[in-house]
Design a protein around this motif. Structure first.
Motif, PDB file in Angstrom:
ATOM      1  N   TYR A  60     -23.896   4.644  26.638  1.00  0.00           N
ATOM      2  CA  TYR A  60     -22.450   4.400  26.760  1.00  0.00           C
ATOM      3  C   TYR A  60     -22.124   3.350  27.809  1.00  0.00           C
ATOM      4  O   TYR A  60     -21.136   2.665  27.702  1.00  0.00           O
ATOM      5  CB  TYR A  60     -21.699   5.697  27.054  1.00  0.00           C
ATOM      6  CG  TYR A  60     -21.963   6.306  28.413  1.00  0.00           C
ATOM      7  CD1 TYR A  60     -21.174   5.961  29.496  1.00  0.00           C
ATOM      8  CD2 TYR A  60     -23.008   7.204  28.607  1.00  0.00           C
ATOM      9  CE1 TYR A  60     -21.417   6.518  30.749  1.00  0.00           C
ATOM     10  CE2 TYR A  60     -23.254   7.770  29.847  1.00  0.00           C
ATOM     11  CZ  TYR A  60     -22.460   7.418  30.912  1.00  0.00           C
ATOM     12  OH  TYR A  60     -22.714   7.950  32.150  1.00  0.00           O
TER      13      TYR A  60
ATOM     14  N   LEU B   5      -8.649   9.685  21.858  1.00  0.00           N
ATOM     15  CA  LEU B   5      -9.876   8.892  21.805  1.00  0.00           C
ATOM     16  C   LEU B   5      -9.883   7.993  20.582  1.00  0.00           C
ATOM     17  O   LEU B   5      -9.437   8.395  19.509  1.00  0.00           O
ATOM     18  CB  LEU B   5     -11.093   9.818  21.727  1.00  0.00           C
ATOM     19  CG  LEU B   5     -11.246  10.856  22.834  1.00  0.00           C
ATOM     20  CD1 LEU B   5     -12.378  11.826  22.483  1.00  0.00           C
ATOM     21  CD2 LEU B   5     -11.517  10.179  24.164  1.00  0.00           C
TER      22      LEU B   5
ATOM     23  N   VAL C 289     -16.292   7.658  26.190  1.00  0.00           N
ATOM     24  CA  VAL C 289     -16.977   8.938  26.010  1.00  0.00           C
ATOM     25  C   VAL C 289     -18.445   8.746  26.383  1.00  0.00           C
ATOM     26  O   VAL C 289     -19.118   7.863  25.846  1.00  0.00           O
ATOM     27  CB  VAL C 289     -16.886   9.448  24.554  1.00  0.00           C
ATOM     28  CG1 VAL C 289     -17.785  10.665  24.365  1.00  0.00           C
ATOM     29  CG2 VAL C 289     -15.454   9.804  24.194  1.00  0.00           C
TER      30      VAL C 289
ATOM     31  N   TRP D 239     -21.672   9.793  21.228  1.00  0.00           N
ATOM     32  CA  TRP D 239     -20.496   9.840  20.352  1.00  0.00           C
ATOM     33  C   TRP D 239     -20.816   9.296  18.961  1.00  0.00           C
ATOM     34  O   TRP D 239     -20.344   9.816  17.951  1.00  0.00           O
ATOM     35  CB  TRP D 239     -19.375   9.027  20.998  1.00  0.00           C
ATOM     36  CG  TRP D 239     -18.081   8.988  20.248  1.00  0.00           C
ATOM     37  CD1 TRP D 239     -17.560   7.920  19.579  1.00  0.00           C
ATOM     38  CD2 TRP D 239     -17.128  10.056  20.106  1.00  0.00           C
ATOM     39  NE1 TRP D 239     -16.345   8.261  19.029  1.00  0.00           N
ATOM     40  CE2 TRP D 239     -16.053   9.568  19.343  1.00  0.00           C
ATOM     41  CE3 TRP D 239     -17.075  11.372  20.563  1.00  0.00           C
ATOM     42  CZ2 TRP D 239     -14.947  10.334  19.007  1.00  0.00           C
ATOM     43  CZ3 TRP D 239     -15.975  12.142  20.230  1.00  0.00           C
ATOM     44  CH2 TRP D 239     -14.930  11.625  19.468  1.00  0.00           C
ATOM     45  N   SER D 240     -21.646   8.274  18.935  1.00  0.00           N
ATOM     46  CA  SER D 240     -21.912   7.563  17.680  1.00  0.00           C
ATOM     47  C   SER D 240     -22.723   8.369  16.665  1.00  0.00           C
ATOM     48  O   SER D 240     -22.764   8.004  15.500  1.00  0.00           O
ATOM     49  CB  SER D 240     -22.622   6.238  17.955  1.00  0.00           C
ATOM     50  OG  SER D 240     -23.854   6.480  18.607  1.00  0.00           O
TER      51      SER D 240
ATOM     52  N   GLY E 236     -15.219   5.480  20.729  1.00  0.00           N
ATOM     53  CA  GLY E 236     -15.362   6.526  21.730  1.00  0.00           C
ATOM     54  C   GLY E 236     -14.676   6.183  23.043  1.00  0.00           C
ATOM     55  O   GLY E 236     -14.972   6.763  24.081  1.00  0.00           O
TER      56      GLY E 236
ATOM     57  N   LYS F 274     -11.752   6.768  17.624  1.00  0.00           N
ATOM     58  CA  LYS F 274     -12.874   7.382  16.910  1.00  0.00           C
ATOM     59  C   LYS F 274     -14.096   6.476  16.806  1.00  0.00           C
ATOM     60  O   LYS F 274     -15.226   6.920  16.916  1.00  0.00           O
ATOM     61  CB  LYS F 274     -12.445   7.752  15.485  1.00  0.00           C
ATOM     62  CG  LYS F 274     -11.476   8.901  15.431  1.00  0.00           C
ATOM     63  CD  LYS F 274     -11.138   9.172  13.980  1.00  0.00           C
ATOM     64  CE  LYS F 274     -10.029  10.185  13.875  1.00  0.00           C
ATOM     65  NZ  LYS F 274      -9.621  10.369  12.476  1.00  0.00           N
TER      66      LYS F 274
ATOM     67  N   VAL G 186     -16.012  17.147  25.703  1.00  0.00           N
ATOM     68  CA  VAL G 186     -16.339  15.728  25.677  1.00  0.00           C
ATOM     69  C   VAL G 186     -16.377  15.244  27.119  1.00  0.00           C
ATOM     70  O   VAL G 186     -15.426  15.483  27.871  1.00  0.00           O
ATOM     71  CB  VAL G 186     -15.267  14.946  24.870  1.00  0.00           C
ATOM     72  CG1 VAL G 186     -15.502  13.450  24.961  1.00  0.00           C
ATOM     73  CG2 VAL G 186     -15.251  15.391  23.413  1.00  0.00           C
TER      74      VAL G 186
END
Lengths: 137, 137
Positions: free
Chosen positions: B132, A50, B57, B79-80, A55, A52, B48
């Motif tokens: 997302y 992934l 993600v 994710w963030s 995502g 980072k 995930v």
């Protein structure tokens, strides 16, 4: 392009939500077999790398080749080349063994230079896919 | 926003490439502890969830609450919101227990309706993050 779905298999993982029509648990992708167009077994997805920051899946890592784990190499694949085939119970890719043998790969014991964007570009070019760092979901 | 990195730990996983400055193996994210701003342990990333089509993600699933696994619930996180803290060896989130208890979650035995976009929107709204499906890497 799109990766199809299987039904959720209750009890087969820690999370009951491991797969839906739109989503899949990363833990379920790992260990999934990969076949070519002819249904020949090529290898198994080892892991998913992934990005980072965003995502975004950068690569699905295909363990390919060798015998009983010896000589096996890791082939980073763009996510988009994996197509789920319900009847096979695995991913189908439009690649034969020769094509895959010539693809960018690395030994299980070595680490490629992921920070080298030219290397990443070469992977994506090889599969004719748009690099993950340029993708818009 | 960005998730920081630890050095690669040779031999700790099947893949030597489990983490770099930019990339991380999904298998390494799972099992990583999560702490709040005060360094209090909140839970662990269980898995995930990836969007099949885009490879983005969708959620990091935080296992939170309960005692010895009883009463534990799964909290989908954008994710963030995860920020890697090298000194903690885990993710740090800007959330306290109360805030997390009020967040959208589901029991380990149940599956939320991931296809319900309003539900997904509610998750992202709760954390003040962009969904997302609207993110541009």
């Amino acid at each position: 392009m799109a990766i199809g779905g299987t039904a959720v298999t209750p009890g087969s993982g820690a999370v009951a939500i491991e797969e839906t029509a739109q989503l899949i648990a990363a833990s379920k992708v790992a260990g999934t077999p990969v076949y070519n167009r002819e249904g020949e077994h090529l290898g198994t997805i080892e892991d998913v790398m992934l990005d980072k920051r965003s995502g975004q899946v950068a690569y699905a890592i295909l363990a390919f080749g060798g015998f009983l784990g010896i000589g096996e190499r890791y082939h980073p694949l763009p996510w988009s080349v994996l197509e789920y085939d319900l009847s096979l119970g695995g991913y189908r890719v439009d690649l034969d063994r020769d094509r895959l043998e010539g693809a960018p790969s690395f030994a299980a014991s070595e680490a490629p230079d992921w920070t080298d964007r030219a290397w990443g570009q070469r992977v994506y070019d090889y599969y004719g896919a748009q690099p993950y760092w340029l993708q818009v979901p």
